[in-house]
Design an enzyme around this catalytic site. Structure first.
Site, PDB file in Angstrom:
ATOM      1  N   CYS A 106       0.836  -1.207   0.000  1.00  0.00           N
ATOM      2  CA  CYS A 106       0.000   0.000   0.000  1.00  0.00           C
ATOM      3  C   CYS A 106       0.867   1.252   0.000  1.00  0.00           C
ATOM      4  O   CYS A 106       2.100   1.178   0.018  1.00  0.00           O
ATOM      5  CB  CYS A 106      -0.929   0.008   1.206  1.00  0.00           C
ATOM      6  SG  CYS A 106      -0.044   0.178   2.769  1.00  0.00           S
TER       7      CYS A 106
ATOM      8  N   CYS B 213       3.635   1.644   2.587  1.00  0.00           N
ATOM      9  CA  CYS B 213       4.894   0.943   2.292  1.00  0.00           C
ATOM     10  C   CYS B 213       5.786   1.821   1.414  1.00  0.00           C
ATOM     11  O   CYS B 213       6.987   1.963   1.656  1.00  0.00           O
ATOM     12  CB  CYS B 213       4.619  -0.376   1.565  1.00  0.00           C
ATOM     13  SG  CYS B 213       3.448  -1.458   2.391  1.00  0.00           S
TER      14      CYS B 213
ATOM     15  N   ASP C   1       4.353  24.383 -35.916  1.00  0.00           N
ATOM     16  CA  ASP C   1       5.354  24.666 -36.934  1.00  0.00           C
ATOM     17  C   ASP C   1       4.809  24.133 -38.274  1.00  0.00           C
ATOM     18  O   ASP C   1       4.340  22.999 -38.350  1.00  0.00           O
ATOM     19  CB  ASP C   1       6.661  23.963 -36.573  1.00  0.00           C
ATOM     20  CG  ASP C   1       7.755  24.250 -37.561  1.00  0.00           C
ATOM     21  OD1 ASP C   1       7.998  25.434 -37.837  1.00  0.00           O
ATOM     22  OD2 ASP C   1       8.359  23.293 -38.078  1.00  0.00           O
TER      23      ASP C   1
END
Length: 813
Positions: free
Chosen positions: A24, A27, A500
């Site tokens: 989780c 951790c 461009d």
């Protein structure tokens, strides 16, 4: 991840770790904090990938990093480079080789425009940080390949099956009075024991490891909740062994035993973890597929003899033989042969590209027709495919600013929940009065266990990384590379996009615009005769004229064939001459006509000047020494550009055309694609592109820029969001935040849309994760929720977050 410290430690390197045992967000937070305590070390830990991207100064060894993670209670291994340094000796660690001169060994840095996220690559003697990524060219996965961690689902399957098989009878006998028999409580306890012990072992083990380090995670909540429910039930049964002597005894409906709660919660959570592991594996499928695109073997030509070698053993300069239907093994240049190459797997574009000697080709593309000889120019970790995989992996490992909020919450979440569970139990007892009845004790215990079970930081931990994993993976499949999590935030705020012209809006290739015929000739005749002689030339202008003439002839009695040519002759940079249908035809520039004794009149020269004034390339056509007409060629607008501009507008962006061409040409192109004449910046030199971006930014615009050339790199870096077209240069791609591997402007709109969709999914995930806990915990504390339902809801929250993220897999379909 910040890279400021790299400037102070020139020998800094990036270490990739595989970490087992994380479940989780808590951790993740613990590992990052522990590694962060080492001087000069910065780590970004990814929960779904079970990996860490660690920036390490020269004074700290890999083993120190591994030991630090192991001390936190998890198992870390250094991921081995997929492509070892070519210059390192067999016994040398590529990471310890001193940097070579030049670009290799230097640091290429890309800073996201608002300074919140940076990506740095420190390349030591040819070993790039993404060397561990499979470039395709090896069978199977590298030993430490993080994409092979799908075994988590396989490990959970037997535990889930056992839990389900034993939980069903426990639940049935506990909840349905008609199925109860004398002393059924002892049987239920015996059946639940393997479920809460062996099946729930992953939760208990993780909780114990964390407890040894005075830490707590989501597993702590699950372990305490399940163990408490089971042990409380055993205690109740031990205190009154005859408690279930008679089926459906009075008082049992109030929940004297919780064996079914312990078993059902365990089963639901295992099911959630199993589905989550499968889903995370699917979320990583796109990157895994990308890594496996490359050729496994290559045929090299050495002294005229063909040899088959593994693709990852190719060296720069090797000549590779590519037969029709085979994949090109590495990036290179065609030195012999003409063919069409299918690059759709990398670019997302379906039209094959024509290649000939001198053409650049990319590894993992497919040779569709003729035999090619390709000289390898980039191999191993330097190929386009490996760089794509590296970009995708870095994006998946990084953290968006929005994710850091979840990390901060998860750091304090579990201790708060444990305290809330104790407080819930105490308050229930306090409000029960001076004499606590067994039913009141059970109610207090039920509420406390439910608080433990329903509070799940797991969904918080998965909300961002799984969304990012799926979004960037789907992008890779579509030929869209998102450079980092911060880019997702940037796409949301962009309101102006600079396009461009050449190579982005237009093809950059000439096509016949119009044909002017002089006295005595018709335009179609001028084009047909010119096309006949130009068909024998290899010049791009000649190809354009011949193609237009051929198209004009289609449907005629001759089947679209151009007249045959005799006595053909050409002069590089001048023009062509040949005899067709009994006439001598010249086509070329003014100097070519003069050289061949043809003198245009003043009016004809004026017509040429007028054509060139509009930005067209004008070619003379003369028949038997007399000027017959002028063919004008222009850069052609890409077929999908108009639709792409419309889509950009629909996304709320203001498209602006930027070009070095004159205003007449620029306005014509703008009109063709639907850009307002007021939004045309013509006559802009390469250096002026940066100024154009700055001017717009000074006016309050949040600017995106799409370009493909070296001259676009500075403007791409200056823009709030830089988008490089994949046909462009490495410099442009390096400077950009988003890269589209194809040449279609539509992919630019698609890239922005995908980024915004990914960010929206992540925000939805976080909302549901927060909302679930905000509602679930108070409801549980008030005793309004059964622990079994809480367990199902907790498992469902994680699965919901992952399933929501997986919706991105259908984007663009």
């Amino acid at each position: 991840m910040s890279t400021d410290h790299l400037r102070h430690h020139p020998q800094s390197r990036v270490v990739e770790l595989d970490i087992e045992g994380m479940t989780c967000a808590s951790c993740v937070n613990r590992v990052e904090k522990k590694l962060g305590k080492l001087d000069g070390v910065e780590a970004s830990v990814n929960l779904p990938l079970e990996s860490a991207h660690v920036t390490v100064p020269a004074g700290i060894t890999d083993q120190q990093i591994v030991d630090t993670v192991n001390e936190t209670g998890y198992k870390a291994t250094v991921r081995l480079p997929r492509y070892p340094s070519q210059s390192a000796s067999p016994g040398t660690d590529a990471l310890d080789v001193p940097p070579a001169s030049g670009d290799v060994g230097g640091m290429r840095q890309h800073a996201s425009k608002r300074g919140t996220s940076e990506h740095a690559e420190h390349v030591s003697d040819g070993a790039a940080p993404g060397d561990n990524l499979q470039q395709g060219g090896a069978e199977g996965a590298a030993p430490g390949d993080h994409m092979t961690h799908g075994g988590a689902a396989a490990q959970l399957r037997p535990r889930l099956i056992l839990a389900a098989v034993l939980t069903i009878p426990v639940l049935a006998v506990s909840m349905v009075p008609a199925l109860q028999f004398p002393n059924w409580g002892w049987v239920a306890g015996a059946l639940a024991l393997p479920v809460v012990s062996w099946a729930a072992w992953p939760f208990h083990r993780a909780a114990a490891v964390n407890a040894r380090h005075l830490a707590s995670t989501m597993d702590t909540l699950v372990s305490i909740g399940v163990a408490a429910a089971y042990l409380f039930s055993v205690w109740q049964l031990a205190a009154d062994p005859r408690m279930t002597e008679h089926p459906a005894m009075e008082g049992m409906e109030s929940g004297g035993l919780y064996f079914e709660v312990a078993a059902v919660v365990t089963t639901f959570l295992l099911l959630g973890r199993f589905l989550e592991a499968n889903a995370k594996q699917k979320a990583g499928d796109a990157l895994r597929a990308l890594l496996n695109l490359g050729a496994k073997d290559a045929t090299i030509l050495h002294h005229g003899v063909e040899h088959m070698v593994p693709a990852d053993q190719l060296r720069v300069g090797d000549v590779v033989v590519v037969r029709p239907g085979e994949k090109i093994a590495t990036d290179g240049e065609v030195i012999d042969g003409i063919s069409a190459v299918d690059a759709s797997l990398l670019t997302g574009e379906s039209v094959p590209l024509e290649v000939e000697p001198g053409s650049k080709v990319t590894g993992a593309t497919i040779n569709t027709s003729g035999r090619l000889l390709v000289r390898a120019t980039r191999v191993g970790s330097e190929t386009t495919l490996a760089q794509m995989a590296r970009l995708v992996s870095q994006a998946q490992t990084g953290k968006a600013p929005i994710a850091r909020l979840a990390d901060r919450i998860s750091a304090v979440f579990v201790p708060i929940v444990l305290a809330l569970a104790v407080l819930t139990f105490a308050l229930w007892l306090a409000f029960s009065g001076p004499v606590i009845e067994p039913a009141e004790l059970r109610a207090a215990f039920t509420a406390a266990v439910t608080v433990l079970v329903i509070a799940c930081p797991c969904a918080l931990g998965l909300a961002t990384p799984v969304g990012l994993l799926t979004g960037t993976g789907r992008g890779a499949q579509l030929g869209i590379l998102i450079k980092g999590p911060q880019v997702l935030e940037d796409t949301r705020t962009v309101d102006t996009i600079l396009l461009d012209k050449t190579g982005t809006v237009t093809t950059g290739k000439l096509a016949v615009g119009n044909t002017l015929a002089f006295d005595g000739y018709e335009g179609k005749d001028v084009q047909r005769l010119a096309g006949a002689v130009e068909a024998a030339s290899e010049h791009p202008i000649a190809h354009a004229i011949a193609a237009a003439a051929g198209e004009a002839q289609t449907g005629h009695d001759d089947g679209g064939r151009l007249p045959a040519v005799e006595h053909f002759r050409s002069a590089p940079g001048g023009g062509v001459v040949g005899t067709t249908e009994g006439h001598v035809i010249l086509a070329g520039r003014t100097a070519w006509l003069t050289e061949n004794g043809v003198r245009p009149s003043g009016a004809q020269l004026e017509a040429l000047a007028d054509a060139e004034a509009t930005g067209a390339t004008a070619i003379w056509v003369a028949v038997d020494g007399t000027p017959a007409g002028i063919i004008s060629l222009r850069d052609t607008v890409k077929p999908g550009s108009a639709d792409a501009v419309a889509k950009l507008k629909k996304l709320g962006l203001r498209p602006i055309l930027l070009t070095g061409d004159n205003a007449a040409v620029a306005t014509q192109v703008a009109a063709a694609v639907g850009i307002s004449p007021d939004d045309v910046y013509a006559g802009v030199l390469p250096a002026g592109k940066v100024d154009a971006v700055r001017r717009l930014q000074a006016g309050g615009a949040i600017v995106a820029m799409a370009g493909d050339g070296v001259n676009d790199a500075a403007a791409l870096a200056q823009a709030d969001l830089g988008i490089a077209m994949g046909s462009g240069t490495d410099v442009a791609i390096e400077a950009a935040d988003l890269t589209v591997m194809g040449n279609d402007l539509g992919q630019v709109a698609q890239a922005i849309e995908l980024s915004r969709r990914t960010l929206a999914i992540i925000k939805t995930n976080l909302f549901w994760a927060f909302f679930y806990n905000a509602i679930g915990i108070p409801v549980a504390a008030l005793g309004l929720l059964n622990p079994m339902i809480a367990g199902a809801a907790m498992a469902a929250s994680s699965v919901l977050v992952v399933a929501n993220s997986l919706r991105l897999r259908s984007f663009g379909k």
